[in-house]
Write a protein that holds these residues in place. Structure first.
Motif, PDB file in Angstrom:
ATOM      1  N   SER A  23       0.864  -1.182   0.000  1.00  0.00           N
ATOM      2  CA  SER A  23       0.000   0.000   0.000  1.00  0.00           C
ATOM      3  C   SER A  23       0.893   1.222   0.000  1.00  0.00           C
ATOM      4  CB  SER A  23      -0.936   0.006   1.206  1.00  0.00           C
ATOM      5  OG  SER A  23      -0.191  -0.007   2.413  1.00  0.00           O
ATOM      6  N   GLY A  24       0.377   2.329  -0.547  1.00  0.00           N
ATOM      7  CA  GLY A  24       1.159   3.540  -0.621  1.00  0.00           C
ATOM      8  C   GLY A  24       0.697   4.397  -1.771  1.00  0.00           C
TER       9      GLY A  24
ATOM     10  N   LEU B 181       5.618   3.598   0.355  1.00  0.00           N
ATOM     11  CA  LEU B 181       5.382   2.163   0.209  1.00  0.00           C
ATOM     12  C   LEU B 181       5.418   1.469   1.568  1.00  0.00           C
ATOM     13  CD1 LEU B 181       4.879   0.321  -2.245  1.00  0.00           C
ATOM     14  CD2 LEU B 181       7.297  -0.302  -2.160  1.00  0.00           C
ATOM     15  N   LYS B 182       4.361   0.745   1.863  1.00  0.00           N
ATOM     16  CA  LYS B 182       4.264  -0.026   3.102  1.00  0.00           C
ATOM     17  C   LYS B 182       4.055  -1.498   2.765  1.00  0.00           C
ATOM     18  CE  LYS B 182       2.482   3.657   6.091  1.00  0.00           C
ATOM     19  NZ  LYS B 182       2.810   4.731   5.149  1.00  0.00           N
ATOM     20  N   LEU B 183       4.592  -2.372   3.633  1.00  0.00           N
ATOM     21  CA  LEU B 183       4.498  -3.814   3.435  1.00  0.00           C
ATOM     22  C   LEU B 183       3.385  -4.347   4.334  1.00  0.00           C
ATOM     23  CD1 LEU B 183       8.326  -4.638   3.468  1.00  0.00           C
ATOM     24  CD2 LEU B 183       6.895  -3.806   1.581  1.00  0.00           C
ATOM     25  N   ASN B 184       2.242  -4.632   3.729  1.00  0.00           N
ATOM     26  CA  ASN B 184       1.030  -4.943   4.493  1.00  0.00           C
ATOM     27  C   ASN B 184       1.147  -6.172   5.381  1.00  0.00           C
ATOM     28  OD1 ASN B 184      -0.102  -2.773   3.166  1.00  0.00           O
ATOM     29  ND2 ASN B 184      -1.135  -4.019   1.623  1.00  0.00           N
ATOM     30  N   ASP B 185       2.002  -7.115   5.024  1.00  0.00           N
ATOM     31  CA  ASP B 185       2.087  -8.379   5.753  1.00  0.00           C
ATOM     32  C   ASP B 185       2.999  -8.313   6.972  1.00  0.00           C
ATOM     33  OD1 ASP B 185       0.402  -9.513   3.905  1.00  0.00           O
ATOM     34  OD2 ASP B 185       2.031 -10.304   2.668  1.00  0.00           O
ATOM     35  N   TYR B 186       3.664  -7.192   7.195  1.00  0.00           N
ATOM     36  CA  TYR B 186       4.667  -7.132   8.258  1.00  0.00           C
ATOM     37  C   TYR B 186       4.426  -5.943   9.176  1.00  0.00           C
ATOM     38  CZ  TYR B 186       6.931 -10.561   5.316  1.00  0.00           C
ATOM     39  OH  TYR B 186       7.187 -11.680   4.572  1.00  0.00           O
TER      40      TYR B 186
ATOM     41  N   MET C  40       9.425   2.734   1.957  1.00  0.00           N
ATOM     42  CA  MET C  40       9.817   3.970   1.292  1.00  0.00           C
ATOM     43  C   MET C  40       8.981   5.142   1.797  1.00  0.00           C
ATOM     44  SD  MET C  40      10.557   2.814  -2.633  1.00  0.00           S
ATOM     45  CE  MET C  40      12.058   1.894  -3.008  1.00  0.00           C
ATOM     46  N   SER C  41       9.610   6.316   1.821  1.00  0.00           N
ATOM     47  CA  SER C  41       8.911   7.528   2.254  1.00  0.00           C
ATOM     48  C   SER C  41       9.442   8.710   1.457  1.00  0.00           C
ATOM     49  CB  SER C  41       9.104   7.748   3.755  1.00  0.00           C
ATOM     50  OG  SER C  41      10.469   7.762   4.089  1.00  0.00           O
TER      51      SER C  41
ATOM     52  N   PRO D  69      11.407  12.126   7.633  1.00  0.00           N
ATOM     53  CA  PRO D  69      12.679  11.566   8.116  1.00  0.00           C
ATOM     54  C   PRO D  69      13.053  10.302   7.359  1.00  0.00           C
ATOM     55  CG  PRO D  69      11.230  12.158   9.940  1.00  0.00           C
ATOM     56  CD  PRO D  69      10.409  12.281   8.697  1.00  0.00           C
ATOM     57  N   HIS D  70      14.322  10.173   7.035  1.00  0.00           N
ATOM     58  CA  HIS D  70      14.848   8.997   6.339  1.00  0.00           C
ATOM     59  C   HIS D  70      14.107   8.762   5.017  1.00  0.00           C
ATOM     60  CE1 HIS D  70      17.231   7.983   9.873  1.00  0.00           C
ATOM     61  NE2 HIS D  70      16.156   8.200  10.594  1.00  0.00           N
ATOM     62  N   ALA D  71      13.967   9.816   4.226  1.00  0.00           N
ATOM     63  CA  ALA D  71      13.324   9.698   2.919  1.00  0.00           C
ATOM     64  C   ALA D  71      14.041   8.642   2.073  1.00  0.00           C
ATOM     65  CB  ALA D  71      13.344  11.043   2.202  1.00  0.00           C
ATOM     66  N   TYR D  72      13.241   7.941   1.268  1.00  0.00           N
ATOM     67  CA  TYR D  72      13.770   6.789   0.515  1.00  0.00           C
ATOM     68  C   TYR D  72      12.817   6.568  -0.643  1.00  0.00           C
ATOM     69  CZ  TYR D  72      15.521   1.894   0.078  1.00  0.00           C
ATOM     70  OH  TYR D  72      16.062   0.701  -0.350  1.00  0.00           O
ATOM     71  N   TYR D  73      13.324   6.647  -1.883  1.00  0.00           N
ATOM     72  CA  TYR D  73      12.402   6.528  -3.007  1.00  0.00           C
ATOM     73  C   TYR D  73      13.122   6.063  -4.270  1.00  0.00           C
ATOM     74  CZ  TYR D  73      14.291  11.238  -3.850  1.00  0.00           C
ATOM     75  OH  TYR D  73      15.123  12.318  -4.032  1.00  0.00           O
ATOM     76  N   ALA D  74      12.300   5.656  -5.248  1.00  0.00           N
ATOM     77  CA  ALA D  74      12.790   5.256  -6.567  1.00  0.00           C
ATOM     78  C   ALA D  74      12.367   6.315  -7.575  1.00  0.00           C
ATOM     79  CB  ALA D  74      12.227   3.899  -6.967  1.00  0.00           C
ATOM     80  N   LEU D  75      13.302   6.695  -8.434  1.00  0.00           N
ATOM     81  CA  LEU D  75      13.064   7.734  -9.435  1.00  0.00           C
ATOM     82  C   LEU D  75      13.533   7.234 -10.801  1.00  0.00           C
ATOM     83  CD1 LEU D  75      12.469  10.798 -10.143  1.00  0.00           C
ATOM     84  CD2 LEU D  75      14.898  11.181  -9.699  1.00  0.00           C
ATOM     85  N   TYR D  76      12.731   7.518 -11.822  1.00  0.00           N
ATOM     86  CA  TYR D  76      13.094   7.127 -13.188  1.00  0.00           C
ATOM     87  C   TYR D  76      13.103   8.359 -14.080  1.00  0.00           C
ATOM     88  CZ  TYR D  76      12.581   2.251 -11.890  1.00  0.00           C
ATOM     89  OH  TYR D  76      12.750   1.021 -11.300  1.00  0.00           O
TER      90      TYR D  76
END
Length: 603
Positions: free
Chosen positions: A85-86, A98-103, A117-118, A123-130
């Protein structure tokens, strides 16, 4: 000191030393680099042998890190699958929520879902960029970058069955589209398309970037675990800890500390945490440039996959596909991506360690057992039984020799008495006795020596694999990857005192049920072995079970469970083998007589 006791002492010391080494972290000396080295802007991308020879600056735009707009309030497209989810920010088209629903973060009721990912601004931003790096005839303003404002062309939310397509028109004859899809687990597919509606031919190179602001908040920084950059390049695995990334040489072209690798065919690159991972995966079989970068100005870590430059003539459309893994390091899921989807060496993204030739098959068997048993605790016990069965032929010879040594104990005492204080004569007499009785005193060390790599391999498996995280066994053991939560300090829950926090001195002294059972099982097993005649050696051996009890008390419950099971099986095997060879150990009788003697002497 006879040969038997020398070997036993040596094996014991070796065991202690190897175990203690795992708790010691020797960081490499920091390299001194010039912090005032000038940043140099990236040149246009050129191609050497099909692989981009020079990458664009991080974020592949003219903007520096401080120019990148925060995306917490930007328009978004939801991500909604059974396991994820996210949302995706339309500013830059970043996958940054991005969140991991099962954990869950903890086993507590109502614990927060694990966030992978945030967006920038948190704080502690983390992402994928294309995006696309400009080639001949283009500049950074004419290709999509970190701050490009995308529009949704197709799709309302990203699900397992419905991809989304983003679109951006640069107003100069190029229309860019990005179609993102995701499977039922953690693999995103990103199709980057450029349509040339202008009059001339253009060249440009697609890329993917993972950006991480600062080190992870939950960084373990433990010697036995790799956290940081992980990648595969033409069959060669590379691992760089976060601290080592900050020590990379300064790269004038990148304007930061960086390292680049030309991958000719198959590979991937990304960041791995203890249990989670994000990885850029270009199409396997095609070349690309993998890069690791650290920007000191913004304390940001980056991994990048820059794919070959494409040429798009007027009226043509070109699409380049790549994948992004962003999720939990589940063995079965990652194995499926390696075997079925062709991501070469992907299973090695799990940190199997130095004994990988043992840890990988050991976990495969443990996973198989858990699939049939349905409980990791009982599966560890079953695995221990299986391991003991495999090494039984070697153990049998050792235990038979030890039984013979027990029988020879009275003769050995007589030889020592006859020799008086002449140690050389004692040694010579002992060797003659061993030769006559066909006994090898060193064989008693064999079970210990075999045990060391098995112990470390299972320790590695229990510590690094996600499947042991929050895995319950029975009763109060609700997490086999964590220490036994019970404590002797509160009488195992009978007194209204909280147990000490892990890492404190009181936690080491607290001792749970499993560590105490471990000490007892080691003590009982020790009673079957020939006792050292030297007083100092006897004292060392007498303290061994209780020292190990405290040492291993803070280890994962799964590992302590394995050790207890191993001790019980070893004791049973050794007891029965000794009896089958004519020696009848009276372990419990000796214990009773020992207590009786102490009572009579008033100790």
């Amino acid at each position: 000191m006879d040969d038997q006791n020398k070997n036993l002492i040596l094996a014991t010391v070796l065991s202690f030393v190897v175990i203690l080494v795992w708790f010691v972290l020797f960081p490499p000396p920091e390299q001194v680099e010039d912090p005032n080295a000038p940043a140099v802007a990236a040149a246009p991308v050129t191609v050497e042998g099909g692989v981009p020879a020079l990458a664009p600056t991080t974020e592949a735009a003219a903007a520096t890190e401080t120019d990148i707009v925060e995306t917490t309030n930007a328009p978004r497209v939801d991500i909604s699958t059974a396991r994820l989810s996210g949302s995706i920010s339309l500013l830059g088209g970043r996958i940054d929520d991005l969140k991991l629903n099962d954990y869950r973060e903890t086993l507590d009721e109502g614990a927060a879902t694990v966030t992978l990912m945030s967006p920038k601004g948190e704080p502690h931003a983390y992402y994928a960029l294309y995006g696309w790096a400009p080639g001949a005839g283009l500049d950074y303003d004419t290709v999509p970058g970190a701050n490009t404002e995308w529009s949704v062309e197709r799709g309302q939310a990203l699900t397992e069955t419905s991809p989304i397509t983003l679109v951006w028109d640069n107003g100069s004859g190029l229309v860019f589209r990005r179609t993102i899809s995701v499977d039922e687990n953690y693999m995103f597919t990103v199709d980057q398309t450029v349509e040339n509606t202008g009059a001339g031919t253009v060249s440009l190179a697609p890329y993917g970037i993972l950006s991480r602001y600062g080190q992870p908040a939950d960084l373990k920084n433990f010697f036995v675990l790799h956290e940081g950059v992980v990648g595969m390049a033409d069959g060669e695995l590379s691992e760089i800890d976060y601290d080592d990334v900050t020590d990379l040489p300064y790269d004038q072209r990148e304007g930061a500390r960086a390292e680049t690798t030309a991958v000719t065919q198959d590979g991937w690159i990304g960041f791995t945490d203890h249990y989670w991972m994000a990885t850029l995966i270009p199409s396997q079989g095609t070349p690309f440039q993998a890069a690791v970068r650290y920007d000191e100005r913004a304390d940001t870590y980056h991994t990048r996959a820059l794919m070959p430059t494409v040429t798009v003539a007027a009226g043509e459309t070109t699409t380049v596909s790549s994948e992004l893994f962003a999720g939990a390091k589940e063995w079965a899921t990652i194995k499926q991506y390696e075997e079925n989807d062709g991501v070469k060496g992907f299973l090695d993204s799990i940190d199997w360690g130095w004994f990988f030739f043992l840890t990988k098959p050991m976990f495969a068997v443990l996973h198989w057992l858990n699939g049939h048993i349905g409980n990791m605790g009982w599966s560890i016990i079953a695995l221990t039984v299986l391991i003991k069965a495999i090494v039984f032929p070697l153990a049998y010879k050792s235990y038979a020799s030890m039984a013979k040594m027990k029988e020879l104990q009275p003769q050995m005492e007589k030889l020592k008495e006859a020799a008086g204080g002449d140690r050389q004569k004692v040694q010579q007499s002992m060797m003659e006795l061993y030769k006559k009785e066909k006994v090898n005193p060193a064989s008693g060390c064999l079970p210990i020596l075999i045990q060391i790599p098995i112990f470390f391999s299972l320790y590695k498996v229990i510590f690094v694999t996600l499947e042991l995280r929050h895995a319950p066994w029975a009763g109060w053991i609700t997490d086999l990857s964590a220490p036994d939560p019970s404590s002797i300090l509160n009488l195992f829950g009978l007194l209204p005192f909280a147990t000490p926090e892990p890492g404190s001195i009181f936690f080491i002294l607290s001792l749970g049920v499993l560590p105490i059972l471990l000490g007892i099982s080691m003590w009982l097993q020790q009673k079957l072995n020939p006792a050292p005649t030297d007083a100092t050696q006897a004292m060392i051996f007498a303290w061994m079970p209780w020292v190990f009890m405290f040492m291993l008390g803070s280890f994962a419950s799964g590992l302590v469970l394995y050790w207890i099971t191993n001790n019980v099986i070893t004791f049973t095997q050794q007891y029965l083998i000794m009896r089958s060879h004519g020696y009848k150990p009276d372990v419990f009788g000796n214990i009773k007589r020992g207590f009786k003697r102490k009572a009579q002497s008033g100790e």
